[in-house]
Design a protein around this motif. Structure first.
Motif, PDB file in Angstrom:
ATOM      1  N   THR A 246       0.851  -1.178   0.000  1.00 18.76           N
ATOM      2  CA  THR A 246       0.000   0.000   0.000  1.00 18.76           C
ATOM      3  C   THR A 246       0.887   1.227   0.000  1.00 18.76           C
ATOM      4  OG1 THR A 246      -1.683  -1.173   1.270  1.00 18.76           O
ATOM      5  CG2 THR A 246      -1.819   1.234   1.224  1.00 18.76           C
ATOM      6  N   VAL A 247       0.803   2.006  -1.042  1.00 18.31           N
ATOM      7  CA  VAL A 247       1.672   3.163  -1.170  1.00 18.31           C
ATOM      8  C   VAL A 247       1.369   4.156  -0.055  1.00 18.31           C
ATOM      9  CG1 VAL A 247       2.323   5.098  -2.647  1.00 18.31           C
ATOM     10  CG2 VAL A 247       1.827   2.869  -3.660  1.00 18.31           C
TER      11      VAL A 247
ATOM     12  N   SER B 118      -5.958  10.017   7.490  1.00 17.62           N
ATOM     13  CA  SER B 118      -4.551   9.746   7.185  1.00 17.62           C
ATOM     14  C   SER B 118      -4.387   9.128   5.793  1.00 17.62           C
ATOM     15  CB  SER B 118      -3.949   8.796   8.229  1.00 17.62           C
ATOM     16  OG  SER B 118      -4.347   7.465   7.987  1.00 17.62           O
ATOM     17  N   THR B 119      -5.490   9.028   5.024  1.00 15.90           N
ATOM     18  CA  THR B 119      -5.445   8.362   3.726  1.00 15.90           C
ATOM     19  C   THR B 119      -5.488   9.399   2.602  1.00 15.90           C
ATOM     20  OG1 THR B 119      -7.831   8.174   3.237  1.00 15.90           O
ATOM     21  CG2 THR B 119      -6.900   6.636   4.838  1.00 15.90           C
ATOM     22  N   GLN B 120      -5.374   8.891   1.366  1.00 14.12           N
ATOM     23  CA  GLN B 120      -5.492   9.743   0.186  1.00 14.12           C
ATOM     24  C   GLN B 120      -6.935   9.814  -0.306  1.00 14.12           C
ATOM     25  OE1 GLN B 120      -2.838  11.494  -1.122  1.00 14.12           O
ATOM     26  NE2 GLN B 120      -1.824  10.724   0.716  1.00 14.12           N
ATOM     27  N   GLU B 121      -7.835   9.123   0.367  1.00 21.63           N
ATOM     28  CA  GLU B 121      -9.235   9.089  -0.033  1.00 21.63           C
ATOM     29  C   GLU B 121      -9.983  10.267   0.589  1.00 21.63           C
ATOM     30  OE1 GLU B 121     -13.079   6.043   0.152  1.00 21.63           O
ATOM     31  OE2 GLU B 121     -11.067   5.339   0.681  1.00 21.63           O
TER      32      GLU B 121
ATOM     33  N   GLU C  76     -13.601  19.157  14.900  1.00 18.25           N
ATOM     34  CA  GLU C  76     -12.634  19.489  13.854  1.00 18.25           C
ATOM     35  C   GLU C  76     -12.559  18.376  12.827  1.00 18.25           C
ATOM     36  OE1 GLU C  76      -7.924  20.775  13.292  1.00 18.25           O
ATOM     37  OE2 GLU C  76      -8.646  20.054  15.207  1.00 18.25           O
ATOM     38  N   LEU C  77     -12.410  18.763  11.568  1.00 18.51           N
ATOM     39  CA  LEU C  77     -12.068  17.836  10.494  1.00 18.51           C
ATOM     40  C   LEU C  77     -10.702  18.251   9.974  1.00 18.51           C
ATOM     41  CD1 LEU C  77     -15.403  17.663   8.451  1.00 18.51           C
ATOM     42  CD2 LEU C  77     -14.480  15.919   9.963  1.00 18.51           C
ATOM     43  N   GLY C  78      -9.826  17.278   9.769  1.00 17.95           N
ATOM     44  CA  GLY C  78      -8.500  17.635   9.286  1.00 17.95           C
ATOM     45  C   GLY C  78      -7.781  16.421   8.742  1.00 17.95           C
ATOM     46  N   ASN C  79      -6.502  16.599   8.482  1.00 17.91           N
ATOM     47  CA  ASN C  79      -5.657  15.524   7.964  1.00 17.91           C
ATOM     48  C   ASN C  79      -4.576  15.168   8.975  1.00 17.91           C
ATOM     49  OD1 ASN C  79      -6.919  15.342   5.370  1.00 17.91           O
ATOM     50  ND2 ASN C  79      -5.927  17.260   4.850  1.00 17.91           N
TER      51      ASN C  79
ATOM     52  N   VAL D  64      -8.365   8.883  14.154  1.00 19.06           N
ATOM     53  CA  VAL D  64      -7.504   8.939  12.970  1.00 19.06           C
ATOM     54  C   VAL D  64      -7.925   7.806  12.037  1.00 19.06           C
ATOM     55  CG1 VAL D  64      -5.146   9.002  12.117  1.00 19.06           C
ATOM     56  CG2 VAL D  64      -5.643   9.798  14.437  1.00 19.06           C
ATOM     57  N   ILE D  65      -8.369   8.162  10.851  1.00 18.16           N
ATOM     58  CA  ILE D  65      -8.900   7.180   9.900  1.00 18.16           C
ATOM     59  C   ILE D  65      -7.754   6.604   9.068  1.00 18.16           C
ATOM     60  CG2 ILE D  65     -10.538   6.805   8.020  1.00 18.16           C
ATOM     61  CD1 ILE D  65     -11.952   9.415   9.033  1.00 18.16           C
ATOM     62  N   GLY D  66      -7.587   5.278   9.126  1.00 16.59           N
ATOM     63  CA  GLY D  66      -6.516   4.612   8.397  1.00 16.59           C
ATOM     64  C   GLY D  66      -6.986   4.001   7.087  1.00 16.59           C
ATOM     65  N   GLU D  67      -6.034   3.502   6.303  1.00 14.59           N
ATOM     66  CA  GLU D  67      -6.344   2.901   5.003  1.00 14.59           C
ATOM     67  C   GLU D  67      -7.334   1.745   5.132  1.00 14.59           C
ATOM     68  OE1 GLU D  67      -5.583   3.500   1.922  1.00 14.59           O
ATOM     69  OE2 GLU D  67      -4.081   5.086   2.081  1.00 14.59           O
ATOM     70  N   ASP D  68      -7.163   0.918   6.167  1.00 16.80           N
ATOM     71  CA  ASP D  68      -8.027  -0.250   6.348  1.00 16.80           C
ATOM     72  C   ASP D  68      -9.146   0.044   7.347  1.00 16.80           C
ATOM     73  OD1 ASP D  68      -6.373  -1.581   4.609  1.00 16.80           O
ATOM     74  OD2 ASP D  68      -5.222  -2.603   6.160  1.00 16.80           O
TER      75      ASP D  68
END
Length: 223
Positions: A57-58, A96-99, A119-122, A167-171
């Protein structure tokens, strides 16, 4: 009457065309032969394919394993800490993803359940698994937020207030249906398996959102 010079020129032109065709076809045949030999070598295992490597996963980094803090003991609640109202839980949603759009999607579900999204953020680092990050004054809040999901990593950091970060991850997993959330207002929360007392854990350094605007300051616990 046919011009001998013209006929000779035509013969020379055809000869050159045939020579060029022979060169082109020769190069193509040689290339196909090399490809065939390479494919046979890969198939037989004589050499390894340059594409024979595991998928990755890039951008997703390996995550540390963290000790999980036990729920605090609460005076007057001998059976364990009772939940607080969802409306008293302040949550930062960090992607934390690109989505794109994941923060808004989670916000919609959590606000419908009464959580206060502040808050919404990256998140500055890519994560594979989603995490709830919290301080010693937000352990109960973190447990309740984590209970909304099938699985969730719990990470104690050095913040002082009770607000928590999701924190939202890829999976990432979608939130559970409300009926499947194991939280009841009159029932004590249950400690995570293999938890340890919070005061025995060295908190992680808090990671700030990778956004120009910071959320409102955390509200200190009453008393």
């Amino acid at each position: 009457m046919t011009n001998p010079g013209y006929d000779q020129a035509r013969v020379e032109r055809r000869r050159r065309e045939h020579e060029r065709q022979a060169v082109v076809f020769g190069v193509l045949i040689a290339f196909l032969a090399v490809c065939g030999i390479f494919a046979l070598a890969v198939y037989s295992g004589a050499i390894s394919s340059p594409f024979d490597r595991p998928f990755t996963t890039v951008g997703a980094s390996e995550q540390k394993t963290y000790p999980v803090a036990c729920l605090p003991t609460v005076e007057g609640q001998p059976d364990g800490a009772l939940p607080v109202a969802y409306s008293e839980i302040k949550v930062r949603l960090l992607n934390s993803t690109q989505e794109s759009g994941l923060g808004r999607a989670h916000e919609s579900v959590l606000t419908d359940r009464g959580f206060e999204v502040i808050e919404l953020g990256n998140f500055p680092d890519p994560l594979t698994e989603s995490e709830v990050r919290f301080g010693v004054n937000g352990i109960v809040q973190a447990y309740e937020l984590a209970a909304q999901f099938p699985k969730m990593r719990l990470v104690l950091d050095d913040r002082e207030g009770p607000a928590v970060d999701l924190v939202i991850g890829e999976d990432y997993d979608a939130p559970l249906d409300v009926k499947d959330v194991d939280v009841a207002a009159d029932q004590p929360l249950r400690n995570a398996e293999d938890c340890v007392p919070a005061d025995t854990i060295t908190p992680e350094a808090r990671v700030l959102p990778a956004t120009p605007e910071q959320a409102e300051d955390e509200v200190q616990p009453a008393g």
